[in-house]
Design an enzyme around this catalytic site. Structure first.
Site, PDB file in Angstrom:
ATOM      1  N   LYS A   1       0.832  -1.217   0.000  1.00 39.83           N
ATOM      2  CA  LYS A   1       0.000   0.000   0.000  1.00 39.83           C
ATOM      3  C   LYS A   1       0.862   1.261   0.000  1.00 39.83           C
ATOM      4  O   LYS A   1       0.649   2.169  -0.798  1.00 39.83           O
ATOM      5  CB  LYS A   1      -0.911   0.020   1.236  1.00 39.83           C
ATOM      6  N   ASN A   2       1.832   1.305   0.913  1.00 38.88           N
ATOM      7  CA  ASN A   2       2.567   2.559   1.072  1.00 38.88           C
ATOM      8  C   ASN A   2       3.485   2.858  -0.108  1.00 38.88           C
ATOM      9  O   ASN A   2       3.903   3.997  -0.297  1.00 38.88           O
ATOM     10  CB  ASN A   2       3.343   2.561   2.390  1.00 38.88           C
TER      11      ASN A   2
ATOM     12  N   ARG B   1      -5.104  10.166   3.470  1.00 44.87           N
ATOM     13  CA  ARG B   1      -3.885  10.635   4.104  1.00 44.87           C
ATOM     14  C   ARG B   1      -2.747  10.848   3.082  1.00 44.87           C
ATOM     15  O   ARG B   1      -2.090  11.872   3.041  1.00 44.87           O
ATOM     16  CB  ARG B   1      -3.440   9.613   5.158  1.00 44.87           C
TER      17      ARG B   1
ATOM     18  N   CYS C   1      -6.024   8.074   8.113  1.00 40.51           N
ATOM     19  CA  CYS C   1      -5.980   7.487   9.448  1.00 40.51           C
ATOM     20  C   CYS C   1      -5.986   8.585  10.495  1.00 40.51           C
ATOM     21  O   CYS C   1      -5.347   9.620  10.334  1.00 40.51           O
ATOM     22  CB  CYS C   1      -4.719   6.646   9.610  1.00 40.51           C
TER      23      CYS C   1
ATOM     24  N   ARG D   1      -0.872  14.755  12.017  1.00 36.29           N
ATOM     25  CA  ARG D   1       0.276  14.282  11.252  1.00 36.29           C
ATOM     26  C   ARG D   1       0.876  15.458  10.480  1.00 36.29           C
ATOM     27  O   ARG D   1       0.430  15.802   9.397  1.00 36.29           O
ATOM     28  CB  ARG D   1      -0.170  13.124  10.355  1.00 36.29           C
ATOM     29  N   PRO D   2       1.917  16.067  11.062  1.00 39.27           N
ATOM     30  CA  PRO D   2       2.486  17.283  10.484  1.00 39.27           C
ATOM     31  C   PRO D   2       3.189  17.036   9.146  1.00 39.27           C
ATOM     32  O   PRO D   2       3.645  15.920   8.881  1.00 39.27           O
ATOM     33  CB  PRO D   2       3.508  17.731  11.534  1.00 39.27           C
TER      34      PRO D   2
ATOM     35  N   ASP E   1       3.838   0.587  12.103  1.00 37.91           N
ATOM     36  CA  ASP E   1       2.603   0.072  11.504  1.00 37.91           C
ATOM     37  C   ASP E   1       2.313  -1.381  11.889  1.00 37.91           C
ATOM     38  O   ASP E   1       1.259  -1.922  11.530  1.00 37.91           O
ATOM     39  CB  ASP E   1       2.658   0.215   9.969  1.00 37.91           C
TER      40      ASP E   1
ATOM     41  N   ARG F   1      -8.990   0.114   3.769  1.00 42.52           N
ATOM     42  CA  ARG F   1      -8.052   1.043   3.131  1.00 42.52           C
ATOM     43  C   ARG F   1      -6.752   0.320   2.784  1.00 42.52           C
ATOM     44  O   ARG F   1      -6.049   0.742   1.856  1.00 42.52           O
ATOM     45  CB  ARG F   1      -7.676   2.174   4.112  1.00 42.52           C
TER      46      ARG F   1
HETATM   47  C1  UD1 Z   1       4.272   6.807   6.656  1.00 40.66           C
HETATM   48  C2  UD1 Z   1       3.288   5.696   6.450  1.00 40.66           C
HETATM   49  C3  UD1 Z   1       2.641   5.331   7.766  1.00 40.66           C
HETATM   50  C4  UD1 Z   1       3.702   5.016   8.820  1.00 40.66           C
HETATM   51  C5  UD1 Z   1       4.754   6.127   8.872  1.00 40.66           C
HETATM   52  C6  UD1 Z   1       5.951   5.773   9.755  1.00 40.66           C
HETATM   53  C7  UD1 Z   1       2.496   6.054   4.200  1.00 40.66           C
HETATM   54  C8  UD1 Z   1       1.370   6.450   3.322  1.00 40.66           C
HETATM   55  N1  UD1 Z   1       2.274   6.124   5.523  1.00 40.66           N
HETATM   56  O1  UD1 Z   1       3.536   7.920   7.146  1.00 40.66           O
HETATM   57  O2  UD1 Z   1       1.808   4.208   7.565  1.00 40.66           O
HETATM   58  O3  UD1 Z   1       3.097   4.923  10.086  1.00 40.66           O
HETATM   59  O4  UD1 Z   1       5.260   6.397   7.567  1.00 40.66           O
HETATM   60  O5  UD1 Z   1       6.556   4.606   9.279  1.00 40.66           O
HETATM   61  O6  UD1 Z   1       3.556   5.650   3.745  1.00 40.66           O
HETATM   62  N2  UD1 Z   1       6.834  14.227  11.198  1.00 40.66           N
HETATM   63  C9  UD1 Z   1       6.963  15.565  11.463  1.00 40.66           C
HETATM   64  N3  UD1 Z   1       6.947  16.443  10.411  1.00 40.66           N
HETATM   65  C10 UD1 Z   1       6.808  16.024   9.118  1.00 40.66           C
HETATM   66  C11 UD1 Z   1       6.672  14.650   8.869  1.00 40.66           C
HETATM   67  C12 UD1 Z   1       6.677  13.771   9.925  1.00 40.66           C
HETATM   68  O7  UD1 Z   1       7.077  15.986  12.619  1.00 40.66           O
HETATM   69  O8  UD1 Z   1       6.814  16.877   8.207  1.00 40.66           O
HETATM   70  C13 UD1 Z   1       6.869  13.251  12.321  1.00 40.66           C
HETATM   71  C14 UD1 Z   1       5.507  12.602  12.522  1.00 40.66           C
HETATM   72  O9  UD1 Z   1       4.710  13.335  13.421  1.00 40.66           O
HETATM   73  C15 UD1 Z   1       5.896  11.242  13.080  1.00 40.66           C
HETATM   74  C16 UD1 Z   1       7.257  10.949  12.427  1.00 40.66           C
HETATM   75  O10 UD1 Z   1       7.742  12.193  11.958  1.00 40.66           O
HETATM   76  O11 UD1 Z   1       6.086  11.315  14.458  1.00 40.66           O
HETATM   77  C17 UD1 Z   1       7.202   9.955  11.255  1.00 40.66           C
HETATM   78  O12 UD1 Z   1       6.297  10.407  10.273  1.00 40.66           O
HETATM   79  P1  UD1 Z   1       6.416   9.998   8.736  1.00 40.66           P
HETATM   80  O13 UD1 Z   1       7.521   9.015   8.564  1.00 40.66           O
HETATM   81  O14 UD1 Z   1       6.463  11.251   7.934  1.00 40.66           O
HETATM   82  O15 UD1 Z   1       5.049   9.297   8.467  1.00 40.66           O
HETATM   83  P2  UD1 Z   1       4.195   9.349   7.156  1.00 40.66           P
HETATM   84  O16 UD1 Z   1       5.070   9.467   5.961  1.00 40.66           O
HETATM   85  O17 UD1 Z   1       3.083  10.335   7.294  1.00 40.66           O
END
Ligand code: UD1
Length: 431
Positions: free
Chosen positions: A22-23, A93, A117, A122-123, A308, A400
């Site tokens: 998926k990702n 998302r 989700c 989620r910043p 995950d 999803r």
């Molecule tokens: C992706 C995955 C999600 C998984 C996550 C961590 C997809 C579609 N989703 O989510 O299933 O749980 O990786 O393996 O691939 N953060 C910030 N600022 C940012 C981005 C992230 O502070 O701009 C923080 C987030 O709050 C979190 C951490 O970094 O604590 C990891 O987030 P991130 O790896 O970006 O997750 P996603 O890419 O959204």
């Protein structure tokens, strides 16, 4: 009003074939926006997130056709807009990948902020920091739409991520593929789907080096040609079935996977007492040989234990002897499912990022609700090993990300069915 009804207590036994990741799919499909010719993407999982992103590309003007259950044909040449602000975009998302892809194609993008989700805020500040380094400034419109634009072609630059972010790494990669000159992403994430996205882009003619390490270098190119590309297997779907096999004390061969991607999960399953055999493209999980015991886990970016798989593994730990401690190091509020597990008789207390699990409880069936995708998977696992009937509601979250989950589990011997409920009368209408 659909739900899963699980008659628990059946030991899982047999083989399960894992679908495409998926990702990876939710990044690779928008990445086709950058391509100058049509593409054919294989091993696409048949899940609602993929249908959504396909429909969003259609709204932008692309031709998207499902050739068979797991193959998509996408012709991006008719895309005629950099604006993606419909409800479909908001409902997903991973729609943030449209920002990087549209920015890479048009040097501007206007995209609705994602939902998806709901386990916590989620910043995307690191995504925006990357775009800014390439020359694109952003504005938040009405608190709901991100408007990013550059005055001219994006310029390659160095970006240091303040934290390891999967989404930011992939989004900056997408924006940089056609930028002028060299972009360097430092402190990049290393997940298998990052390597997959880089491989896909490189197969079209991009020049990306270092994906899978913490420094990724992208030299911008002018043209990307069409390709046929097969997406990697879903590491998290595989991990979920591995946890389900162990939780029911079963024996399951998980097929069509890359065992290396599952090293952290395999190591923990071995630690609690499962016998694991690795093959080229499969892993056998055998939990029939000896009693399972406690362990601690800490979630971390790849190659650490994946967040995950945390809810699924925590559920497994609730069934084994001893006290385990889980440290959720990525998403601190990712324990919303714990109150549902407690309803089923699990003994888990949560303190900030830590969950303390007093294992060995016999779970009892109960009506519960998925609060997000992986939480939903965890509740399905709980239902599979509980005594009696568990009804899992809000299954739209689960669908999803899990292709044919009820069929796959039934083939392993589970008693699970999806029922469609009449909202007003609470009667089950059809199964
Ligand atoms: C992706 C995955 C999600 C998984 C996550 C961590 C997809 C579609 N989703 O989510 O299933 O749980 O990786 O393996 O691939 N953060 C910030 N600022 C940012 C981005 C992230 O502070 O701009 C923080 C987030 O709050 C979190 C951490 O970094 O604590 C990891 O987030 P991130 O790896 O970006 O997750 P996603 O890419 O959204």
């Amino acid at each position: 009003m659909e739900k899963y009804v699980i008659n628990g207590g059946k030991v899982l036994d047999g083989e399960v074939t894992i679908s495409g990741a998926k990702n990876a799919a939710v990044a690779i499909i928008p990445a086709v926006i950058l391509c100058d010719e049509p593409c054919r993407i294989e091993n696409i999982p048949n899940i609602s997130d993929v249908s959504l992103i396909g429909r969003i590309l259609q709204q932008l003007g692309a031709e998207v056709k499902r050739i068979d259950k797991s193959t998509l044909y996408i012709d991006p040449r008719m895309i005629n807009s950099h604006v993606a602000t419909t409800d479909l975009v908001r409902g997903m998302r991973a729609s943030y990948y449209l920002l990087g892809a549209l920015l890479g194609r048009y040097n501007k993008a206007k995209v609705a902020l994602p939902g998806g989700c709901n386990f916590c805020a989620r910043p995307i500040d690191q995504h925006l920091k990357g775009f800014a380094a390439l020359g694109a400034r952003h504005e938040l419109v009405n608190g709901a739409i991100i408007d990013v634009k550059a005055d001219s072609r994006l310029q390659g630059n160095s970006v240091y991520l303040d934290m390891v972010s999967v989404g930011a790494t992939m989004n900056i990669m997408l924006a940089a593929v056609k930028a002028e000159g060299l972009t360097v992403i430092e402190n990049a994430a290393k997940e298998p789907h990052i390597v997959d996205l880089a491989n896909f882009l490189n197969s079209m003619g991009a020049q990306i080096r270092g994906a899978g390490t913490d420094v990724i270098k992208i030299r911008g190119v002018d043209y990307l040609h069409g390709v046929t590309y097969s997406i990697i297997p879903d590491q998290i779907e595989a991990g979920t079935y591995m946890c389900a096999a162990a939780a029911t004390r079963g024996r399951v061969l998980v097929k069509n996977i890359t065992p290396k991607h599952l090293d952290s999960i395999t190591a923990k399953l071995r630690e609690i007492g499962c016998e694991i055999k690795e093959y080229d493209e499969a892993i056998l999980v055998d939990a029939t040989k000896k009693p399972l015991t406690r362990c601690n886990i800490k979630t971390m970016p790849h190659p650490g234990f994946p967040t995950d798989c945390q809810p699924q593994f925590t559920t497994l730990l609730a069934t084994v002897n001893g006290t385990s401690i889980v440290n959720e190091n990525v998403w601190e509020t990712r324990y919303q499912y714990v109150s549902e597990l407690t309803l089923m008789g699990a003994h888990i207390s949560v303190e900030g990022r830590l969950a303390i699990i007093e294992g060995g409880s016999k779970l009892k069936g109960a009506p519960v609700k998925a609060t997000d995708l992986r939480a939903g998977a965890a509740l399905v696992i709980a239902g599979l090993c509980a005594d009696g009937v568990t009804e899992v509601g809000s299954i739209q979250y689960i669908e999803r990300g899990y292709e044919n989950i009820t069929e796959k589990l039934r083939a392993l011997g589970a008693d699970i069915k999806k029922v469609y409920k009449d909202e007003s009368s609470d009667n089950v209408l059809r199964a």
